[in-house]
Design a protein around this motif. Structure first.
Motif, PDB file in Angstrom:
ATOM      1  N   LEU A  99       4.589   5.264   9.161  1.00  0.00           N
ATOM      2  CA  LEU A  99       4.146   4.012   8.563  1.00  0.00           C
ATOM      3  C   LEU A  99       5.184   2.911   8.761  1.00  0.00           C
ATOM      4  CD1 LEU A  99       1.761   2.880   6.911  1.00  0.00           C
ATOM      5  CD2 LEU A  99       3.026   3.534   4.825  1.00  0.00           C
ATOM      6  N   PRO A 102       0.838  -1.209   0.000  1.00  0.00           N
ATOM      7  CA  PRO A 102       0.000   0.000   0.000  1.00  0.00           C
ATOM      8  C   PRO A 102       0.871   1.256   0.000  1.00  0.00           C
ATOM      9  CG  PRO A 102      -0.779  -1.584   1.631  1.00  0.00           C
ATOM     10  CD  PRO A 102       0.521  -2.113   1.115  1.00  0.00           C
ATOM     11  N   ASP A 103       0.418   2.259  -0.734  1.00  0.00           N
ATOM     12  CA  ASP A 103       1.147   3.530  -0.862  1.00  0.00           C
ATOM     13  C   ASP A 103       2.519   3.352  -1.525  1.00  0.00           C
ATOM     14  OD1 ASP A 103      -0.841   5.119   0.457  1.00  0.00           O
ATOM     15  OD2 ASP A 103      -0.111   4.290   2.357  1.00  0.00           O
ATOM     16  N   ARG A 152       5.266  14.332   3.930  1.00  0.00           N
ATOM     17  CA  ARG A 152       5.365  13.030   3.275  1.00  0.00           C
ATOM     18  C   ARG A 152       6.397  12.152   3.985  1.00  0.00           C
ATOM     19  NH1 ARG A 152       6.650  14.251  -2.489  1.00  0.00           N
ATOM     20  NH2 ARG A 152       4.783  15.517  -2.207  1.00  0.00           N
ATOM     21  N   TYR A 163       5.044  11.009   7.294  1.00  0.00           N
ATOM     22  CA  TYR A 163       4.043   9.941   7.115  1.00  0.00           C
ATOM     23  C   TYR A 163       4.738   8.605   6.886  1.00  0.00           C
ATOM     24  CZ  TYR A 163       0.579   7.051   4.746  1.00  0.00           C
ATOM     25  OH  TYR A 163      -0.230   6.012   4.375  1.00  0.00           O
ATOM     26  N   TRP A 164       5.738   8.576   6.006  1.00  0.00           N
ATOM     27  CA  TRP A 164       6.447   7.332   5.735  1.00  0.00           C
ATOM     28  C   TRP A 164       7.175   6.819   6.977  1.00  0.00           C
ATOM     29  CZ3 TRP A 164       8.606   9.610   0.598  1.00  0.00           C
ATOM     30  CH2 TRP A 164       7.683   9.369  -0.426  1.00  0.00           C
TER      31      TRP A 164
END
Length: 445
Positions: free
Chosen positions: A438, A398-399, A431, A434-435
Motif C-alpha cells: 500500500l 483508509p485502513d 499485514r 499489505y502495508w
C-alpha cells in the motif's frame, strides 16, 4: 633460578620425596590419596601420555593454572603431586579461611626461598572466594616467577576470576569421575580395607551412582558401610537406611544452577516438553525457587516464541500469578501447564532478532535526527523551523494507514522485524506485506 636436569620419564610420576604413609585413623579418602600422578583417576585428558600436565611434568616447567572441576575430582592432589614431581615447595592456602595477610607471608617466604634456588607452588583452594582486590595481590608474584599459582575452583573462572588473573594462567577442566573411574577407585578402597564391601552387586552399583562423580564422597560412603554394616550384606534398601542419601547436586549460586537453567531453556526452545518438565523438576527438587523457573519461562516466551504465539507470555504471567496466590502443592499444575504451553508453542525469534538489529542500527546512527514531520512543535519557533510540517494523521486515511516515513532519511527502507510463517506471525507478516504494498502504491501514484 638454576634449573635441574630433566629427570628420567619413569621417575616423574614417583611419590613425593619423604611422603609418610597416612595413619589408619585418617579418613579412607585421605589414606587412598594418590601417591603418584599416574594414580589419579578419571583425568587422563590432563595426565595421560602427551596430555598437557604430563608434558609440563616431563619438561619440569609448571606454569600457573586454574583447575576447574566439581568436588572430589582430585584438584588438591594434582597440585601437591605437581609440586613434588618438579621439586617445588608446596604451599597451600584456603580462600575461605585465609586473607591478604596470609598471602603476604607466603609471598615473602617464597621470595626468600627463590634466592636459594627453590621455587614455590602456591595452591589456593576455592580461589573464586577471593574478591577482585585480593586476586590482584597474586599478579606481581606470578609475573616475576616468585610463585607458580595453582588455583582450584568449582565455579566457572570466566565469571568468578578477574581478567588480569585469567590472562596469566591456563585453565584446565577436571571431569567428574565416570563410572569406570569410580569403579576402579572402589576396587582400590576394597583392596586397602582387605575385604570386599559387604554389599550386593546391585547396591555396589547404586553406591557408585549415588556418588555423582565425586570420588571423595563415594569413599566416605564406602568407609561408613565398612564400619557400620557389622559384616551383614547390604542390599539397596538396607544400604539406604545405613547411609543418608545424598541430596541432588545443585548449587543455586553456582554452575549447577546455570547449567540446569540453560538445559531447561534450550528444551523449551527445542519444543521438547518432556525434557523441559524434567529439568524444571530437577531444579524444584533441589530447592530452586519456583520464581527462577518462571523467570526463565517468561524469557523463553518472548525470546523463542514471541509473536508466533503472543498468548505464551499471557499463559506464563497468569500461571505465575496463580502460583503466587495458591502456592504448593496445587501450584505445580500451573507451572507444568505454562511449561507445556511454551514448549509446544510455535517458535519465532523475530522480535529478538529485530531488537538486536535495531540496537546495532541505533549505535551506528545515534547522531541522526527523526524526520521533521513527526516531531512535535509546541512553540511558534519550532513551527517556523519546520517541525511537524506535513505530518499525516493515520486515522484520516483508509485502513488507518498513511504510509508516511517514520525512520530517518539515512535509514529509509530498512527493516528490523521480519516475522516468519509460523503461528500468529503468519498473519502479522501478511499485514506487514499489505502495508508495504500500500505504501509503495501511494508513493508511486
Amino acid at each position: 633460578m638454576p634449573r635441574k636436569a630433566a629427570a628420567p620419564a619413569e621417575d616423574l610420576f614417583a611419590p613425593e620425596p619423604g611422603a609418610a604413609p597416612a595413619p589408619a585413623t585418617q579418613p579412607l579418602a585421605d589414606r587412598l590419596r594418590p601417591a603418584t600422578l599416574a594414580e589419579v583417576a578419571g583425568q587422563d585428558h590432563l595426565l595421560g601420555p602427551g596430555a598437557p600436565l604430563a608434558r609440563m611434568v616431563t619438561a619440569r616447567a609448571i606454569s600457573s593454572m586454574i583447575l576447574w572441576g566439581p568436588p572430589g575430582t582430585g584438584k588438591t592432589t594434582i597440585a601437591r603431586l605437581l609440586a613434588g614431581a618438579t621439586d617445588l615447595r608446596f604451599e597451600a592456602v584456603s580462600a575461605i579461611q585465609g586473607g591478604v595477610a596470609d598471602l603476604r607471608r607466603v609471598f615473602d617466604a617464597a621470595r626468600a626461598r627463590r634466592t636459594s634456588g627453590q621455587g614455590t607452588l602456591l595452591f589456593v583452594d576455592e580461589i573464586h572466594r577471593f574478591n577482585r582486590a585480593q586476586q590482584d595481590a597474586f599478579l606481581p608474584y606470578i609475573e616475576d616467577g616468585t610463585i607458580v599459582l595453582v588455583g582450584a575452583t568449582t565455579e566457572n573462572p570466566s565469571f568468578e576470576l578477574n581478567g588480569a588473573i585469567l590472562s596469566r594462567v591456563r585453565v584446565f577442566i577436571l571431569n567428574a569421575l565416570d563410572e569406570p573411574a569410580l569403579r576402579a577407585l572402589l576396587d582400590r578402597a576394597e583392596a586397602h580395607l582387605g575385604a570386599p564391601l559387604p554389599v550386593t552387586p546391585e547396591a555396589r552399583e547404586a553406591l557408585i551412582e549415588m556418588s555423582g562423580g565425586d570420588g571423595r564422597y563415594m569413599l566416605n560412603m564406602a568407609e561408613q558401610i565398612a564400619t557400620l554394616a557389622g559384616g551383614e550384606t547390604q542390599d539397596i534398601p538396607s544400604m539406604g537406611q545405613l547411609l543418608q542419601r545424598r541430596m541432588p547436586s545443585h548449587d543455586k549460586a553456582g554452575d549447577g544452577h546455570y547449567d540446569l537453567l540453560s538445559a531447561f531453556h534450550k528444551s523449551l526452545r527445542g519444543s521438547d516438553p518432556h525434557a523441559a518438565l524434567y529439568y524444571a523438576a530437577r531444579m524444584i527438587q533441589a530447592g530452586e525457587a519456583p520464581e527462577a523457573v518462571f523467570r526463565r519461562l517468561a524469557c523463553a516466551a518472548s525470546e523463542d516464541v514471541g509473536m508466533a504465539d503472543p498468548q505464551a507470555m499471557v499463559q506464563v504471567a497468569t500461571a505465575w500469578q496463580m502460583f503466587e496466590r495458591i502456592g504448593w502443592p496445587e501450584g505445580r499444575l500451573f507451572l507444568a501447564q505454562a511449561i507445556n504451553y511454551v514448549a509446544t508453542a510455535p517458535k519465532s525469534n523475530a522480535s529478538y532478532n529485530g531488537w538486536n538489529a535495531a540496537m546495532a542500527a541505533a549505535q551506528r546512527s545515534a547522531h541522526v535526527a527523526p524526520p521533521m514531520s513527526i516531531l512535535n512543535a509546541p512553540t511558534k519557533l519550532m513551527k517556523q523551523m519546520g517541525r511537524h510540517a506535513g505530518y499525516q494523521y493515520d486515522h484520516d486515511h483508509p485502513d488507518a494507514f498513511s504510509g508516511q516515513q517514520f525512520l530517518p532519511d539515512e535509514l529509509e527502507g530498512q527493516t528490523f522485524f521480519a516475522p516468519n510463517e509460523r503461528g500468529f506471525e503468519r498473519d502479522v507478516k501478511k499485514r506487514l506485506d499489505y502495508w508495504s504494498g500500500l505504501k509503495a502504491r501511494r508513493r508511486d501514484g
